[in-house]
Design a protein around this motif. Structure first.
Motif, short mmCIF file in Angstrom:
data_model
loop_
_atom_site.label_atom_id
_atom_site.label_comp_id
_atom_site.label_asym_id
_atom_site.label_seq_id
_atom_site.Cartn_x
_atom_site.Cartn_y
_atom_site.Cartn_z
N LYS A 140 15.48 42.78 16.31
CA LYS A 140 14.27 43.47 16.74
C LYS A 140 13.63 44.32 15.65
O LYS A 140 12.66 45.02 15.90
CB LYS A 140 14.56 44.36 17.96
CG LYS A 140 15.12 43.62 19.15
CD LYS A 140 14.07 42.70 19.74
CE LYS A 140 14.62 42.04 20.99
NZ LYS A 140 13.66 41.17 21.63
N ASN A 141 14.23 44.28 14.45
CA ASN A 141 13.72 45.09 13.34
C ASN A 141 13.65 46.56 13.76
O ASN A 141 12.64 47.23 13.54
CB ASN A 141 12.36 44.58 12.89
CG ASN A 141 12.23 44.53 11.39
OD1 ASN A 141 13.20 44.27 10.69
ND2 ASN A 141 11.04 44.78 10.90
N ASN A 142 14.73 47.05 14.34
CA ASN A 142 14.76 48.36 14.96
C ASN A 142 15.49 49.38 14.08
O ASN A 142 16.72 49.37 14.00
CB ASN A 142 15.43 48.24 16.33
CG ASN A 142 15.32 49.49 17.14
OD1 ASN A 142 15.94 50.48 16.81
ND2 ASN A 142 14.54 49.44 18.20
N GLN A 143 14.72 50.25 13.46
CA GLN A 143 15.28 51.29 12.58
C GLN A 143 16.14 52.27 13.36
O GLN A 143 17.16 52.75 12.86
CB GLN A 143 14.15 52.02 11.86
CG GLN A 143 14.62 53.08 10.89
CD GLN A 143 15.42 52.53 9.74
OE1 GLN A 143 15.01 51.56 9.11
NE2 GLN A 143 16.56 53.12 9.45
N ALA A 144 15.74 52.60 14.58
CA ALA A 144 16.49 53.57 15.38
C ALA A 144 17.92 53.10 15.63
O ALA A 144 18.85 53.92 15.62
CB ALA A 144 15.77 53.83 16.70
N ALA A 145 18.11 51.81 15.84
CA ALA A 145 19.46 51.28 16.06
C ALA A 145 20.31 51.42 14.78
O ALA A 145 21.49 51.76 14.85
CB ALA A 145 19.40 49.83 16.51
N SER A 176 18.37 49.37 5.88
CA SER A 176 17.25 50.23 6.21
C SER A 176 16.16 50.13 5.15
O SER A 176 14.97 50.01 5.46
CB SER A 176 17.74 51.68 6.34
OG SER A 176 16.69 52.53 6.67
N TYR A 178 21.21 43.96 17.31
CA TYR A 178 19.92 44.30 17.91
C TYR A 178 18.94 44.77 16.84
O TYR A 178 17.77 44.36 16.83
CB TYR A 178 20.12 45.39 18.98
CG TYR A 178 18.83 45.87 19.59
CD1 TYR A 178 18.24 45.15 20.64
CD2 TYR A 178 18.21 47.03 19.14
CE1 TYR A 178 17.05 45.59 21.21
CE2 TYR A 178 17.03 47.47 19.71
CZ TYR A 178 16.45 46.75 20.73
OH TYR A 178 15.27 47.17 21.29
N ALA A 179 19.41 45.62 15.94
CA ALA A 179 18.55 46.13 14.86
C ALA A 179 18.01 44.97 14.02
O ALA A 179 16.84 44.97 13.63
CB ALA A 179 19.31 47.11 13.98
N ARG A 194 24.74 46.93 18.35
CA ARG A 194 23.52 47.66 17.95
C ARG A 194 22.98 47.14 16.62
O ARG A 194 21.76 47.07 16.42
CB ARG A 194 23.79 49.16 17.86
CG ARG A 194 24.09 49.81 19.19
CD ARG A 194 22.92 49.72 20.17
NE ARG A 194 21.84 50.59 19.72
CZ ARG A 194 20.58 50.48 20.09
NH1 ARG A 194 20.20 49.52 20.91
NH2 ARG A 194 19.67 51.32 19.65
#
Length: 139
Positions: free
Chosen positions: A104-109, A45, A100-101, A97
């Motif tokens: 996609k550079n996805n903080q929520a995941a 993160s 995916y994070a 997940r």
């Protein structure tokens, strides 16, 4: 100068972890796996926030390794029955997940997986406290 100090600090930390692992009971080892996965996600993160792609990838890979080859591999599917199978499916979901994070550079995941791990860790810790206190009827 600072590099040498950092290397010594890292060596001491590694020895501390190795000592903790060698002296821990099986219940404590699982807690250590949860802690390690949470630490790796926190590091990912932080790296994501600072656009450090390499560090993010390393940290997410470490979290996946701990979940897939530590937590999931520890499950006794014969003795654990349906609960073990559901935990295994949850661990697989977490690794998906995390992938995916990373892609996609996805903080929520990352946050979702961390929250799931924290809940499991708290439950596992509570079970240990009940067992140590002799209240095995509730455990």
């Amino acid at each position: 100068m600072f590099g040498a100090t950092h290397n010594r600090a890292s060596a001491y930390a590694k020895v501390g972890v190795e000592t903790g692992v060698s002296t821990a009971d099986p219940h404590r080892l699982i807690l250590m796996l949860y802690d390690g996965a949470l630490l790796a996600i926190s590091s990912a993160s932080h790296a994501m926030e600072h656009n450090d792609v390499a560090k993010k990838g390393q940290s997410i890979s470490r979290a996946i390794e701990i979940i897939a080859n530590g937590l999931d591999a520890c499950l006794d599917r014969d003795a654990g029955g349906e609960l073990a199978m559901r935990l295994s499916a949850l661990y697989e979901y977490m690794t998906d997940r995390l992938l995916y994070a990373n892609l996609k550079n996805n903080q929520a995941a990352l946050d979702e997986v961390a929250e799931l791990l924290r809940g499991l860790r708290e439950s596992w810790e509570a079970i240990g406290e009940q067992v140590r206190s002799g209240d095995t009827a509730q455990a």
